[in-house]
Design an enzyme around this catalytic site. Structure first.
Site, PDB file in Angstrom:
ATOM      1  N   ARG A   1     -11.592  -4.256   2.468  1.00  0.00           N
ATOM      2  CA  ARG A   1     -12.828  -4.161   3.310  1.00  0.00           C
ATOM      3  C   ARG A   1     -14.457  -4.289   2.231  1.00  0.00           C
ATOM      4  NH1 ARG A   1      -9.458  -0.801   4.776  1.00  0.00           N
ATOM      5  NH2 ARG A   1     -10.647   1.390   3.753  1.00  0.00           N
TER       6      ARG A   1
ATOM      7  N   GLY B   1       1.075  -1.494  -0.103  1.00  0.00           N
ATOM      8  CA  GLY B   1      -0.293   0.181  -0.269  1.00  0.00           C
ATOM      9  C   GLY B   1       0.501   1.567   0.087  1.00  0.00           C
ATOM     10  N   ILE B   2       0.330   2.279   0.802  1.00  0.00           N
ATOM     11  CA  ILE B   2       0.914   3.633   1.363  1.00  0.00           C
ATOM     12  C   ILE B   2       2.250   3.234   1.018  1.00  0.00           C
ATOM     13  CG2 ILE B   2       0.547   6.273   2.014  1.00  0.00           C
ATOM     14  CD1 ILE B   2      -2.169   5.683   1.770  1.00  0.00           C
TER      15      ILE B   2
ATOM     16  N   ASP C   1      -6.886   3.379  -3.012  1.00  0.00           N
ATOM     17  CA  ASP C   1      -7.208   2.225  -3.338  1.00  0.00           C
ATOM     18  C   ASP C   1      -5.708   1.397  -3.268  1.00  0.00           C
ATOM     19  OD1 ASP C   1      -7.377  -0.049  -4.486  1.00  0.00           O
ATOM     20  OD2 ASP C   1      -7.817   0.308  -6.747  1.00  0.00           O
ATOM     21  N   THR C   2      -6.113   0.499  -2.171  1.00  0.00           N
ATOM     22  CA  THR C   2      -4.786  -0.119  -1.440  1.00  0.00           C
ATOM     23  C   THR C   2      -5.266  -1.791  -1.311  1.00  0.00           C
ATOM     24  OG1 THR C   2      -5.826   0.062   0.733  1.00  0.00           O
ATOM     25  CG2 THR C   2      -3.675   1.559  -0.591  1.00  0.00           C
ATOM     26  N   PRO C   3      -4.669  -2.725  -0.935  1.00  0.00           N
ATOM     27  CA  PRO C   3      -5.214  -4.252  -0.202  1.00  0.00           C
ATOM     28  C   PRO C   3      -6.112  -3.510   0.926  1.00  0.00           C
ATOM     29  CG  PRO C   3      -2.323  -3.866  -0.905  1.00  0.00           C
ATOM     30  CD  PRO C   3      -3.027  -2.561  -1.323  1.00  0.00           C
TER      31      PRO C   3
ATOM     32  N   ASP D   1       7.247  -5.104  14.811  1.00  0.00           N
ATOM     33  CA  ASP D   1       5.574  -5.046  15.383  1.00  0.00           C
ATOM     34  C   ASP D   1       5.766  -3.564  16.201  1.00  0.00           C
ATOM     35  OD1 ASP D   1       3.132  -4.992  16.317  1.00  0.00           O
ATOM     36  OD2 ASP D   1       3.678  -7.193  17.894  1.00  0.00           O
TER      37      ASP D   1
ATOM     38  N   LYS E   1      -7.887   8.971  13.876  1.00  0.00           N
ATOM     39  CA  LYS E   1      -6.906   9.634  13.334  1.00  0.00           C
ATOM     40  C   LYS E   1      -7.612  10.903  13.591  1.00  0.00           C
ATOM     41  CE  LYS E   1      -4.907   5.908  10.846  1.00  0.00           C
ATOM     42  NZ  LYS E   1      -3.778   6.445  10.535  1.00  0.00           N
TER      43      LYS E   1
ATOM     44  N   TYR F   1     -11.456   4.738  14.122  1.00  0.00           N
ATOM     45  CA  TYR F   1     -11.185   5.269  13.201  1.00  0.00           C
ATOM     46  C   TYR F   1     -10.940   6.569  12.964  1.00  0.00           C
ATOM     47  CZ  TYR F   1      -8.813   5.023   8.917  1.00  0.00           C
ATOM     48  OH  TYR F   1      -7.647   5.865   7.735  1.00  0.00           O
TER      49      TYR F   1
END
Length: 248
Positions: free
Chosen positions: A191, A16-17, A184-186, A57, A154, A150
């Site tokens: 989701r 992703g990003i 548009d990411t994994p 982690d 955030k 979320y």
């Protein structure tokens, strides 16, 4: 924009990003330390010039402390790791909430606590250093349906960002927050796939973007590189919305 002679650390860099940002920063000349909790995902960056990978982690404070002791002082850090919880406050369990706070907020506090001393040393010697925290348009900027945990976490990231910026502005350590739109990411694809009607879910995500499309990761990376570079050396404490006009 150049990141030549800069050491940049990025979390959640396996996809992703985060992955796109690691590649973009390396292409801009940085020595990138790309971290992710999933070592298999980091294999996607194996062999890319300028990128060193480390398993991390970010919910484990001891692991963060150990990493900080094993790498050079940083010129920049992108706290990209996070989780999206789906649901209203009525569907939010204590475990869901605790995990969202741990990954979206507490991890950034621990990362900053561990790496800010080195960032300050680099800011003193080089005149500038930077932290970039992953926030979202779903935050104190705008409320969204089914994004209670979320949006709240955030919003906390934005508050944390401004507090760190205020604390260290006189020492040339900058701190800003990236607030993407729907990218548009994994993570997003997961989701969509888990929705009762995935086709309609994708249409709904696209419909809320005034530009009529989802963002790509490459829509984010120029802002990431800019905010980690000396080109933004007079920018701090800001929420940088890259959302295709959602919050106009």
């Amino acid at each position: 924009m150049t990141l030549t002679n800069k050491t940049i650390l990025i979390t959640a860099a396996g996809q992703g990003i985060g992955a796109a940002s690691a590649r973009a920063c390396a292409a801009a000349g940085a020595s990138v330390i790309a971290t992710d909790v999933n070592g298999d995902l980091l294999e996607n960056l194996a062999g890319v010039a300028g990128i060193e990978t480390r398993v991390l982690d970010v919910t484990n404070g001891a692991d963060i402390t150990a990493l900080a002791a094993s790498v050079p002082d940083l010129d920049g850090m992108f706290n990209c790791a996070g989780v999206v919880h789906h649901g209203t406050v009525l569907e939010l369990t204590d475990d869901d909430w605790d995990f969202a706070v741990s990954l979206n907020v507490t991890s950034m506090v621990r990362m900053c606590r561990a790496f800010v001393p080195g960032l300050l040393r680099r800011a003193e010697s080089q005149g500038s250093a930077a932290i970039l925290n992953m926030a979202s348009m779903a935050s104190s900027e705008k409320g969204f349906v089914n994004r209670t945990a979320y949006g709240a976490t955030k919003a906390a990231v934005i508050g944390l960002t401004k507090a760190i910026a205020a604390d260290f502005v006189a020492q040339n350590l900058r701190c800003n927050a990236l607030c993407p739109g729907t990218v548009d990411t994994p993570s997003l694809r997961g989701r969509i796939a888990s929705a009762p009607d995935p086709i309609q879910a994708e249409k709904d995500f696209i419909a809320r973007q005034p530009m009529g499309r989802l963002a790509t990761v490459d829509d984010m990376t120029p802002t990431v590189v800019h905010l980690l570079s000396d080109g933004s050396r007079f920018v701090t404490g800001q929420t940088m919305l890259v959302d295709g006009g959602v919050t106009i």
